[in-house]
Design a protein around this motif. Structure first.
Motif, PDB file in Angstrom:
ATOM      1  N   MET A 191       0.929  -1.231  -0.068  1.00 54.29           N
ATOM      2  CA  MET A 191       0.025   0.103  -0.140  1.00 54.29           C
ATOM      3  C   MET A 191       0.855   1.250   0.109  1.00 54.29           C
ATOM      4  SD  MET A 191      -3.063   0.809   2.458  1.00 54.29           S
ATOM      5  CE  MET A 191      -4.201   2.533   2.516  1.00 54.29           C
ATOM      6  N   LYS A 192       0.597   2.201  -0.816  1.00 54.68           N
ATOM      7  CA  LYS A 192       1.295   3.387  -1.075  1.00 54.68           C
ATOM      8  C   LYS A 192       1.094   4.427   0.207  1.00 54.68           C
ATOM      9  CE  LYS A 192       2.528   7.175  -4.422  1.00 54.68           C
ATOM     10  NZ  LYS A 192       1.957   7.770  -5.722  1.00 54.68           N
ATOM     11  N   ILE A 193       2.172   5.130   0.497  1.00 57.81           N
ATOM     12  CA  ILE A 193       1.957   6.183   1.466  1.00 57.81           C
ATOM     13  C   ILE A 193       1.589   7.421   0.843  1.00 57.81           C
ATOM     14  CG2 ILE A 193       3.154   7.435   3.204  1.00 57.81           C
ATOM     15  CD1 ILE A 193       5.327   5.614   3.584  1.00 57.81           C
ATOM     16  N   THR A 194       0.395   7.940   1.413  1.00 52.12           N
ATOM     17  CA  THR A 194      -0.254   9.135   0.764  1.00 52.12           C
ATOM     18  C   THR A 194       0.262  10.258   1.326  1.00 52.12           C
ATOM     19  OG1 THR A 194      -2.058   9.127   2.584  1.00 52.12           O
ATOM     20  CG2 THR A 194      -2.443   7.800   0.554  1.00 52.12           C
ATOM     21  N   PRO A 195       0.301  11.537   0.634  1.00 54.57           N
ATOM     22  CA  PRO A 195       0.883  12.623   1.265  1.00 54.57           C
ATOM     23  C   PRO A 195       0.132  13.046   2.651  1.00 54.57           C
ATOM     24  CG  PRO A 195       0.130  12.979  -0.953  1.00 54.57           C
ATOM     25  CD  PRO A 195      -0.278  11.873  -0.799  1.00 54.57           C
ATOM     26  N   ARG A 196      -1.279  12.640   2.695  1.00 49.42           N
ATOM     27  CA  ARG A 196      -1.809  12.977   4.036  1.00 49.42           C
ATOM     28  C   ARG A 196      -1.063  11.930   5.301  1.00 49.42           C
ATOM     29  NH1 ARG A 196      -7.103  12.725   3.117  1.00 49.42           N
ATOM     30  NH2 ARG A 196      -7.350  14.755   2.670  1.00 49.42           N
ATOM     31  N   MET A 197      -0.844  10.599   4.938  1.00 48.73           N
ATOM     32  CA  MET A 197      -0.097   9.785   5.782  1.00 48.73           C
ATOM     33  C   MET A 197       1.135  10.342   6.132  1.00 48.73           C
ATOM     34  SD  MET A 197      -0.986   6.164   4.638  1.00 48.73           S
ATOM     35  CE  MET A 197      -2.765   5.181   4.775  1.00 48.73           C
ATOM     36  N   SER A 251      -2.421  13.022  21.871  1.00 50.01           N
ATOM     37  CA  SER A 251      -4.007  12.733  21.507  1.00 50.01           C
ATOM     38  C   SER A 251      -4.083  12.817  20.208  1.00 50.01           C
ATOM     39  CB  SER A 251      -4.661  13.536  22.411  1.00 50.01           C
ATOM     40  OG  SER A 251      -4.362  14.907  22.199  1.00 50.01           O
ATOM     41  N   ILE A 252      -5.323  12.014  19.875  1.00 51.61           N
ATOM     42  CA  ILE A 252      -5.704  12.388  18.391  1.00 51.61           C
ATOM     43  C   ILE A 252      -6.020  13.951  18.069  1.00 51.61           C
ATOM     44  CG2 ILE A 252      -7.558  11.899  16.676  1.00 51.61           C
ATOM     45  CD1 ILE A 252      -5.845   9.557  17.035  1.00 51.61           C
ATOM     46  N   LYS A 253      -6.719  14.593  19.146  1.00 51.66           N
ATOM     47  CA  LYS A 253      -6.952  15.868  18.862  1.00 51.66           C
ATOM     48  C   LYS A 253      -5.498  16.707  18.850  1.00 51.66           C
ATOM     49  CE  LYS A 253      -8.816  19.943  21.534  1.00 51.66           C
ATOM     50  NZ  LYS A 253      -9.391  20.566  22.693  1.00 51.66           N
ATOM     51  N   HIS A 254      -4.553  16.561  19.391  1.00 49.50           N
ATOM     52  CA  HIS A 254      -3.109  17.422  19.343  1.00 49.50           C
ATOM     53  C   HIS A 254      -2.448  16.867  18.030  1.00 49.50           C
ATOM     54  CE1 HIS A 254       0.982  18.182  21.187  1.00 49.50           C
ATOM     55  NE2 HIS A 254       0.403  18.987  20.108  1.00 49.50           N
ATOM     56  N   LEU A 255      -2.834  15.759  17.528  1.00 49.38           N
ATOM     57  CA  LEU A 255      -1.961  15.177  16.161  1.00 49.38           C
ATOM     58  C   LEU A 255      -3.043  15.834  15.042  1.00 49.38           C
ATOM     59  CD1 LEU A 255      -0.402  13.350  14.580  1.00 49.38           C
ATOM     60  CD2 LEU A 255      -2.152  11.829  14.694  1.00 49.38           C
ATOM     61  N   GLY A 290      -2.930  20.053  10.961  1.00 43.97           N
ATOM     62  CA  GLY A 290      -3.854  20.968  10.221  1.00 43.97           C
ATOM     63  C   GLY A 290      -4.826  19.913   9.413  1.00 43.97           C
ATOM     64  N   ILE A 291      -5.051  18.649   9.872  1.00 46.12           N
ATOM     65  CA  ILE A 291      -6.032  17.704   9.341  1.00 46.12           C
ATOM     66  C   ILE A 291      -7.055  17.495  10.367  1.00 46.12           C
ATOM     67  CG2 ILE A 291      -6.367  15.442   8.573  1.00 46.12           C
ATOM     68  CD1 ILE A 291      -3.329  15.351   7.914  1.00 46.12           C
ATOM     69  N   SER A 292      -8.096  17.383  10.037  1.00 47.73           N
ATOM     70  CA  SER A 292      -9.540  17.308  10.946  1.00 47.73           C
ATOM     71  C   SER A 292      -9.243  15.858  11.591  1.00 47.73           C
ATOM     72  CB  SER A 292     -10.781  17.151  10.160  1.00 47.73           C
ATOM     73  OG  SER A 292     -11.078  15.753   9.456  1.00 47.73           O
ATOM     74  N   LYS A 293      -9.896  15.907  13.032  1.00 49.74           N
ATOM     75  CA  LYS A 293      -9.753  14.858  13.760  1.00 49.74           C
ATOM     76  C   LYS A 293     -10.499  13.517  13.128  1.00 49.74           C
ATOM     77  CE  LYS A 293     -11.166  13.371  18.657  1.00 49.74           C
ATOM     78  NZ  LYS A 293     -11.740  14.051  20.056  1.00 49.74           N
ATOM     79  N   GLN A 337      -8.354   9.963  12.392  1.00 41.72           N
ATOM     80  CA  GLN A 337      -8.862   8.764  12.724  1.00 41.72           C
ATOM     81  C   GLN A 337      -9.011   7.704  11.602  1.00 41.72           C
ATOM     82  OE1 GLN A 337     -12.289  10.069  14.845  1.00 41.72           O
ATOM     83  NE2 GLN A 337     -11.338   9.717  16.944  1.00 41.72           N
ATOM     84  N   ARG A 338      -9.586   8.161  10.555  1.00 43.66           N
ATOM     85  CA  ARG A 338      -9.660   7.256   9.315  1.00 43.66           C
ATOM     86  C   ARG A 338      -8.479   6.806   8.751  1.00 43.66           C
ATOM     87  NH1 ARG A 338     -12.852  10.334   6.888  1.00 43.66           N
ATOM     88  NH2 ARG A 338     -11.471  11.103   5.364  1.00 43.66           N
ATOM     89  N   GLU A 339      -7.540   7.646   8.502  1.00 46.18           N
ATOM     90  CA  GLU A 339      -6.201   7.493   8.084  1.00 46.18           C
ATOM     91  C   GLU A 339      -5.368   6.322   8.968  1.00 46.18           C
ATOM     92  OE1 GLU A 339      -4.561   8.283   5.363  1.00 46.18           O
ATOM     93  OE2 GLU A 339      -5.971   9.749   4.573  1.00 46.18           O
ATOM     94  N   LEU A 340      -5.500   6.463  10.244  1.00 43.25           N
ATOM     95  CA  LEU A 340      -4.713   5.654  11.152  1.00 43.25           C
ATOM     96  C   LEU A 340      -5.475   4.338  11.314  1.00 43.25           C
ATOM     97  CD1 LEU A 340      -4.184   8.131  14.193  1.00 43.25           C
ATOM     98  CD2 LEU A 340      -2.467   7.249  12.398  1.00 43.25           C
ATOM     99  N   GLU A 341      -6.583   4.047  10.774  1.00 39.07           N
ATOM    100  CA  GLU A 341      -7.362   2.509  10.786  1.00 39.07           C
ATOM    101  C   GLU A 341      -6.738   1.726   9.998  1.00 39.07           C
ATOM    102  OE1 GLU A 341     -11.159   3.379   9.550  1.00 39.07           O
ATOM    103  OE2 GLU A 341     -12.055   4.394  11.407  1.00 39.07           O
ATOM    104  N   SER A 342      -6.054   2.102   9.019  1.00 38.52           N
ATOM    105  CA  SER A 342      -5.356   1.065   7.989  1.00 38.52           C
ATOM    106  C   SER A 342      -3.974   1.393   7.872  1.00 38.52           C
ATOM    107  CB  SER A 342      -6.005   1.030   6.744  1.00 38.52           C
ATOM    108  OG  SER A 342      -6.030   2.252   6.238  1.00 38.52           O
TER     109      SER A 342
END
Length: 698
Positions: free
Chosen positions: A1-7, A22-26, A31-34, A38-43
């Motif tokens: 799986m390729k690393i996306t720019p957001r990842m 915390s996810i909030k601090h991250l 500058g990405i929504s909470k 969370q969705r990016e970290l699932e996979s």
């Protein structure tokens, strides 16, 4: 799986942290929504597996990336090396579009940009309209040619100006200083390249230009402010890069022929000679003229004043008179007191010299705190707009908001000091805690310094450095991460410092700067009494050593200074120090106030060992006749020593100074020339000052 720019943004943020966050601090840090984080970290574990890393999380603790140091370094290198771009932000995409256009300056079709940014051609077309507006402000235009594409049109001069302006808008010049100084250079070089700014400004050229300037060891360049020096390095690096590409500025007028061959021009010639030898190029005279113009428009740490023995040039006289006019236009009622602030007068003089050069030649300047100034100091900014009109009338050009904002900084700082004499305002002691990467830490500290420079003393600490001893000497903490069991107020902020963060910090500073300073751990029981003793001793010295004497009515200003020196001390070397200090202060701004009928000569000097106040009257009881005195009838002298009691001394002398306007009977009494009556009246006023001072301590 390729690393996306957001990842990659998420990975970089997590790898910069030493502890779980915390996810909030991250989300705030990237500058990405909470929800998106969370969705990016699932996979994310499938992506991390080839790198020997693993995503970990624990409720109540936070999230982190687990792996050994080698694995962490490999993943960080991969995340930082990407040249891809996430086009989710319209503002970021348009900045990148400007950069691509400036970098290439050649014909490109809409399809090229559409594919590069991953958006439709219709979206790119809309973006180009905004970009075209930005380019037009730099004197450039965008030509759309059917079947060919888009290209930038304009002079080489305006093209370079656009590059400099873009760099100023999008990157802190401290990054360049770190790059060419070699402090963290590899990280900064990678950041520069990742953001493509490296293609606008070659880092190797930047380093060699800096080494040329450093090797010259020139005092005038040493006197440049840090940002002005960085701006000079950037200017020269751009010029060399364009000359190497055989893109030179064409003659645009006769101004360069009329430029005086003065100290700045000779320095520009010396710089050009160094660069010619280093890069093996020939630098045209017009380029030298632009280097000179940049030097004249640069801000200096302190103003260069002619020596007392030299003849004062008309331009210097006009500039000092112009400063007085500017202050009068700002606020006629407070003008007198503002003119007594040496720091303000010196700073405004030093600021206006290059400001006038920039305005006359249409040179732009960045003001990173303009929005804060307009929002939070709207009244000061509005008054500075009136003052700026005086400046506009002088140079025949309108004054940009950025320049007005800098005027507001100078006037605002002076007003804080002026109010401080009344409210006993002090600098607040603040601890800053931030465990982010070096870039965010520097950005956070730089913004705090710019916004609150005159109001707080800032010290940076690690999370575990906040000990009871540290808490005992600070007022509050600014932190980008959670702290435990601290006994002082904490402002939790985003490392990029949002407007809400700045507002919260400003409120705390306002509260603490009006409270007494915290007691130290040493002489905390006796410190308040020591301070009271210093104030009492200063008042006693002023009253005890009061002098009242006469001088010939036709005396010259220079001769009067020698007479004052002789009356204030019997030691010849100290007399000379007094004369020198008073002459230099007069060069900053004339202290002859014809509208009030007196002169107020004051200075801080080693010529005295205690605060001293004196009254000098013309023989015959009329007026001083020399034209320099403009018909005044009394000269007041205030001298304070160079010692550790500066705040105490200047506070008392400032009070006496304000009395001359607020208590006209005191001035009339002083003009009477009876030393005992003057001493009695002065004693009464200073007694009231002392009672007010004690009341503020209660």
């Amino acid at each position: 799986m390729k690393i996306t720019p957001r990842m990659k943004r998420i990975f970089q943020a997590l790898l910069e942290e030493k502890e779980p966050i915390s996810i909030k601090h991250l989300a705030e840090k990237t500058g990405i929504s909470k929800r998106t984080v969370q969705r990016e970290l699932e996979s994310v574990n499938d992506v991390l597996l080839p790198y020997g890393m693993e995503f970990a999380s624990k409720t109540g603790v936070g999230v982190w990336l687990a792996g050994d140091e080698a694995a962490r370094a490999g993943l960080l290198a991969e995340a930082a090396s990407s040249d891809e771009y996430a086009a989710s932000s319209k503002e970021d995409r348009r900045k990148r579009l400007v950069l691509e256009i400036l970098r290439e300056k050649t014909l490109r079709k809409l399809y090229y940009y559409s594919r590069k940014f991953g958006v439709s051609e219709a979206t790119i077309s809309t973006d180009l309209e905004a970009v075209e507006t930005w380019l037009s402000h730099q004197g450039l235009s965008m030509a759309r040619k059917p079947g060919s594409g888009i290209e930038v049109e304009g002079t080489e001069e305006n093209y370079r100006r656009a590059i400099r302006f873009f760099i100023g808008e999008n990157i802190d010049t401290k990054l360049f200083r770190q790059l060419y100084d070699g402090d963290g250079g590899e990280n900064y070089a990678a950041s520069l390249q990742k953001n493509h700014l490296g293609r606008l400004l070659d880092k190797e050229i930047l380093r060699r230009v800096h080494e040329c300037l450093e090797g010259m060891d020139n005092q005038r360049m040493d006197n440049l402010t840090e940002n002005a020096y960085d701006g000079l390095v950037i200017h020269l690096a751009i010029a060399i890069n364009r000359i190497l590409q055989q893109d030179v500025i064409q003659v645009t007028g006769e101004w360069q022929e009329k430029m005086p061959r003065d100290e700045d021009y000779r320095l520009a010639e010396d710089i050009a000679a160094e660069l010619e030898a280093e890069f093996e190029v020939s630098i045209p005279q017009l380029e030298i003229a632009y280097i000179c113009l940049h030097l004249k428009g640069a801000k200096h740490e302190k103003i260069q004043l002619p020596g007392r023995e030299e003849r004062m040039e008309l331009a210097d006289r006009e500039l000092r008179q112009f400063v007085n006019d500017l202050i009068d236009a700002y606020d006629g009622q407070q003008a007198y007191l503002l003119k007594q602030d040496d720091e303000f007068m010196q700073g405004l003089l030093a600021h206006l010299q290059p400001t006038i050069v920039r305005l006359v030649h249409g040179m732009s300047i960045q003001n990173p705190v303009l929005a804060d100034i307009k929002e939070n100091y709207s009244e000061i900014y509005a008054r500075c707009q009136r003052a700026a009109q005086v400046l506009a009338d002088k140079v025949g050009r309108s004054v940009p908001e950025e320049e007005i904002g800098f005027l507001a900084v100078h006037f605002g700082a002076a007003l804080v000091r002026l109010e401080g004499r009344k409210e006993q305002i002090r600098k607040v002691q603040v601890a800053v805690v931030c465990s982010s990467g070096i870039g965010l830490s520097r950005l956070m500290a730089a913004k705090l310094e710019k916004v609150f420079k005159d109001r707080m003393e800032m010290t940076t600490y690690g999370k575990h450095d906040i000990t009871p001893a540290v808490e005992a000497k600070i007022d509050f903490i600014i932190s980008s991460l959670q702290l435990e069991a601290v006994q002082v107020p904490v402002v939790y902020v985003n490392p990029l410092l949002s407007e809400a963060d700045i507002g919260e910090i400003r409120c705390l500073i306002y509260q603490f700067e009006r409270l007494p300073r915290k007691e130290g751990t040493g002489d905390r029981h006796t410190a308040p009494f020591d301070e009271v003793n210093r104030v009492a001793a200063c008042i006693s010295s002023v009253i005890k050593h009061l002098r009242c004497f006469q001088a010939p009515a036709d005396i010259t200003f220079d001769r009067l200074l020698f007479t004052i020196g002789e009356r204030m001390t019997v030691q010849p070397e100290r007399q000379e120090m007094i004369v020198d200090a008073l002459a230099k202060r007069e060069q900053v701004s004339s202290q002859i106030f014809a509208e009030f009928g007196f002169a107020l000569l004051h200075a801080r000097t080693n010529g005295v060992t205690h605060p001293s106040f004196a009254v000098c009257l013309p023989e015959g009881g009329s007026c001083f006749q020399n034209s320099y005195f403009k018909g005044i009838s009394v000269v007041l002298v205030m001298l304070v020593p160079v010692d550790d009691s500066l705040e105490v001394n200047t506070g008392i002398m400032g009070y006496i100074s304000s009395m001359l306007i607020e208590e006209p009977d005191f001035l009339a009494m002083a003009a009477g020339g009876n030393e005992e009556i003057i001493r009695q009246e002065l004693s009464g006023h200073l007694n009231r000052y002392f009672k007010e001072y004690l009341g503020n301590l209660a």
